[in-house]
Design a protein around this motif. Sequence first.
Motif, mmCIF file in Angstrom:
data_model
loop_
_atom_site.group_PDB
_atom_site.id
_atom_site.type_symbol
_atom_site.label_atom_id
_atom_site.label_comp_id
_atom_site.label_asym_id
_atom_site.label_seq_id
_atom_site.Cartn_x
_atom_site.Cartn_y
_atom_site.Cartn_z
ATOM 1 N N ARG A 9 0.827 -1.210 0.000
ATOM 2 C CA ARG A 9 0.000 0.000 0.000
ATOM 3 C C ARG A 9 0.860 1.257 0.000
ATOM 4 N NH1 ARG A 9 -5.321 -0.913 3.736
ATOM 5 N NH2 ARG A 9 -5.826 -3.022 3.097
ATOM 6 N N ARG A 52 1.004 4.209 -2.869
ATOM 7 C CA ARG A 52 0.876 5.641 -2.577
ATOM 8 C C ARG A 52 2.005 6.414 -3.255
ATOM 9 N NH1 ARG A 52 -2.800 6.266 2.005
ATOM 10 N NH2 ARG A 52 -2.099 8.377 2.438
ATOM 11 N N ARG A 57 1.681 9.147 -6.398
ATOM 12 C CA ARG A 57 2.219 10.502 -6.247
ATOM 13 C C ARG A 57 3.179 10.849 -7.381
ATOM 14 N NH1 ARG A 57 3.205 14.157 -1.443
ATOM 15 N NH2 ARG A 57 5.023 15.366 -2.040
#
Length: 149
Positions: A104, A108, A112
Amino acid sequence: MILRTATRQDLPGIIALLTDEDGVGDPADVEVGEAYERAFADIDADPRNEMLVLDEGDGAVLGYLQLTYVPGLGRGGAERALVEGVRVRADRRGAGLGRELMLRAIERARARGCTLVQLTSNKRRTEAHRFYDALGFDRSHDGFKLTLR
């Protein structure tokens, strides 16, 4: 399993994970001093940092890591994600929580726009090294640290 941003209420649980790596420290026994409070507030206020925790919905911190997004001129000016302080509560290891936490976090970083996720791991943590190898991390560099106090 819930992955969420850490809150101030999580601080005793996070400290218990970071200070008692091989045990199951009771967050109720953790003394949260001024230095921890200040560090948490500084990290929380910094848009280039995320403190992430895993819990089962009851608020108990089962896993933790800090993601720092580092701008750089290398790699075409892209950001990289630095992963620090990865911990899973000792009595919950081996059930895939660490893998879930890392996957996870990697997602992320990818969302980004980071082009690299990097971390360091103590040379004595051979189980952790196997874990990172299995996630696809490459042991491409040697790390160096200089303790200042």
